[in-house]
Write an enzyme that holds these catalytic residues in place. Structure first.
Site, short mmCIF file in Angstrom:
data_model
loop_
_atom_site.label_atom_id
_atom_site.label_comp_id
_atom_site.label_asym_id
_atom_site.label_seq_id
_atom_site.Cartn_x
_atom_site.Cartn_y
_atom_site.Cartn_z
N GLU A 116 17.25 14.50 3.04
CA GLU A 116 17.07 13.12 3.46
C GLU A 116 17.57 12.85 4.87
OE1 GLU A 116 15.66 10.22 2.41
OE2 GLU A 116 14.62 11.49 0.98
N LYS A 167 22.37 8.82 5.94
CA LYS A 167 21.51 8.41 4.82
C LYS A 167 22.06 8.96 3.51
CE LYS A 167 17.10 8.12 4.74
NZ LYS A 167 15.67 8.44 4.76
N GLU A 215 18.87 11.00 10.69
CA GLU A 215 19.83 9.97 10.32
C GLU A 215 20.92 10.62 9.48
OE1 GLU A 215 17.73 6.06 9.18
OE2 GLU A 215 16.17 7.58 8.97
N GLU A 244 4.58 6.02 5.47
CA GLU A 244 5.51 7.13 5.71
C GLU A 244 4.85 8.43 5.27
OE1 GLU A 244 9.33 6.67 3.84
OE2 GLU A 244 9.43 4.52 4.32
#
Length: 485
Positions: free
Chosen positions: A329, A321, A318, A268
């Site tokens: 995030e 999250k 997203e 990542e």
């Protein structure tokens, strides 16, 4: 141009040509912690259209795996952390997982599975050792199950680790002093030993953004690849960016453990576009474009020459999250929640001006927004209503330094009401808030703050509930229907 410069540029040109001839080699993470998700087949088509060669998942999602059947995309499946205890204690459970999620898809014309990620950052310092005793046994059982299925030469188990698994001591903070964190060192070395025995890579997640986020005195330019700050000198090695310094700290730790040549995958790496004063489109584009140019050049780092294998984080935003680490995030995607590119990005690293290709044929809900009613007389419950809406949707763009931080109190209320209304599928009764809200066909967005319209696809939060919960929800809807008739 001197002879040395000429040779350098020739070498760089040849490396770049070799890179292009073998494909882009760009990987990306696909997370699914969102209230509404695009159909997997649409996203897989987008992956192919953009030339993504590698994909990293955070679970073995049947819908995504089915969509990947027949593609050449190299896939890293994952076992969530909550399954590690079972996988570590029961080899049969590990074998069953491999049979259901690897064997069922790994056939000619099926899914091109390359790795299985055992957990996700299970040795993270903030977990306080929760998964420490389960991680290595789970890794062994999964790899053994893969071997027993006859795929050991083709599929490798690995453990994506946070970069906090290694460090340089305060007394010598240079990359060359890198070592594994004392409290996990013995386990980490055992893991490395097992990976080496099975010709599997060490996977690490590196986030220069977090260096900037955690330390207000961190030199901003050092987080990027085109900065002009003073370089870091470590003997003969010169570091112009924190990514290389972090990567080589791991190389030093592996070298101390006796594995100087172990393959490293960066599982990542990326930069968020909202949720913090340093998280914006400009910085994300600057970082990711510099990263792609750097890793594809073949130059490598001072301690590890050659192309660096990375997976961008992440494919798509997203909105569900956890924001415990920070509001950012929910904003790591290089694509918006609806599959539209956030900015131009040349995945080849060649800066040829090619951009990202969006998801095509997306269906949206009605162009309708829920906003504060300017004629509402009783505003006593306004703050409570905003808190309620934000606690059940995503208001991270309203935070300090974020894209909608400039809104007035009335603007904040409208943003919160609309986010709740969209997440709840534009149901008319979800735009009331005790008479404080109203519907409008006029887009309240401005040049920097977008009031989104939700995509017209089912809520994954509902779809992922246990059967009993779905039955309860269905009965509740049916009962409401009877009451209304």
């Amino acid at each position: 141009m001197s002879k040395v410069d000429w040779c350098y540029h020739c070498t760089l040109f040849l490396v770049l040509m070799a890179t292009l001839s073998s494909g882009l080699g760009v990987g990306v993470n696909w997370g699914t912690v969102a209230t509404h998700q695009l159909p997997p087949d649409m996203l897989v088509e987008m992956l192919n259209n953009n030339g993504f060669d590698k994909l990293k998942l955070f679970e073995a999602d049947e819908r995504i795996l089915d969509a990947l059947v027949g593609t050449d995309i190299e896939v890293m499946l994952a076992i969530p952390n909550y399954m590690l205890e079972e996988m570590s204690e029961d080899p049969d459970a590990a074998a069953s997982w491999v049979d259901a999620n690897v064997t069922c898809y790994f056939y000619h014309g099926g899914v091109n599975i390359k790795y299985v990620a055992v957990g996700n950052e299970p040795l993270l310092q903030t977990y306080n050792g929760t998964y420490l005793k389960y991680t290595l046994p789970a890794l062994k059982n999964i790899q053994q199950a893969i071997n027993s299925a006859g795929y050991g030469d083709q599929i490798k188990a690995t453990i994506p680790s946070n970069a906090d698994i290694y460090y340089s001591p305060d007394s010598n903070s240079l990359p060359s002093a890198g070592d594994f964190r004392p409290e996990v060192r013995d386990t980490a070395i055992e893991i490395v030993q097992f990976l080496s025995e099975n010709n599997a890579p060490f996977t690490v997640n590196i986030y220069p953004f977090l260096s900037l986020y955690a330390d207000e005195y961190f030199p901003v330019d050092f987080a990027f690849f085109d900065g002009s700050n003073k370089p870091l000198r470590d003997g003969d090695a010169i570091y112009t960016n924190v990514f290389d310094a972090n990567f080589d700290t791991l190389v030093s730790a592996l070298t101390k453990a006796g594995f100087p040549d172990m393959e490293i995958i960066v599982g990542e790496v990326g930069w968020p576009t909202d949720g913090n004063k340093n998280a914006n489109v400009e910085n994300a584009k600057r970082f990711n474009q510099g990263l792609l140019q750097h890793v594809s050049s073949g130059i490598g780092t001072p301690l590890r020459k050659g192309k660096i294998n990375i997976y961008l984080f992440s494919l798509i935003d997203e909105n569900a999250k956890s924001i415990d680490p920070g509001n950012f995030e929910r904003h790591w995607g290089i694509f918006e929640f609806d599959g539209q590119p956030k900015y131009e990005l040349d995945l080849s690293g060649m800066q040829e001006g090619t951009g990202l290709i969006p998801v095509e044929g997306v269906s949206y809900m009605l162009k309708r927004w829920c906003v504060l009613n300017p004629h509402a007389k009783d505003s006593e419950d306004l703050a409570e209503s905003i808190d309620f809406a934000c606690s059940r949707s995503d208001c991270t763009a309203l935070g300090y330094g974020c894209s909608c931080n400039h809104l007035t109190l009335e603007g904040n209320a409208s943003y919160a009401f609309n986010m709740y209304y969209q997440v709840m599928n534009q149901e008319i009764w979800d735009c009331d808030f005790s008479g404080l809200a109203m519907l409008t066909d006029e887009d309240p967005s401005d040049s920097s703050c977008q009031f989104p319209i939700m995509i017209d696809y089912g809520s994954s939060v509902i779809l992922r509930r246990r059967p009993f919960e779905v039955l309860t929800i269905t009965f509740g809807v049916y009962l409401m229907f009877l009451l209304l008739v």
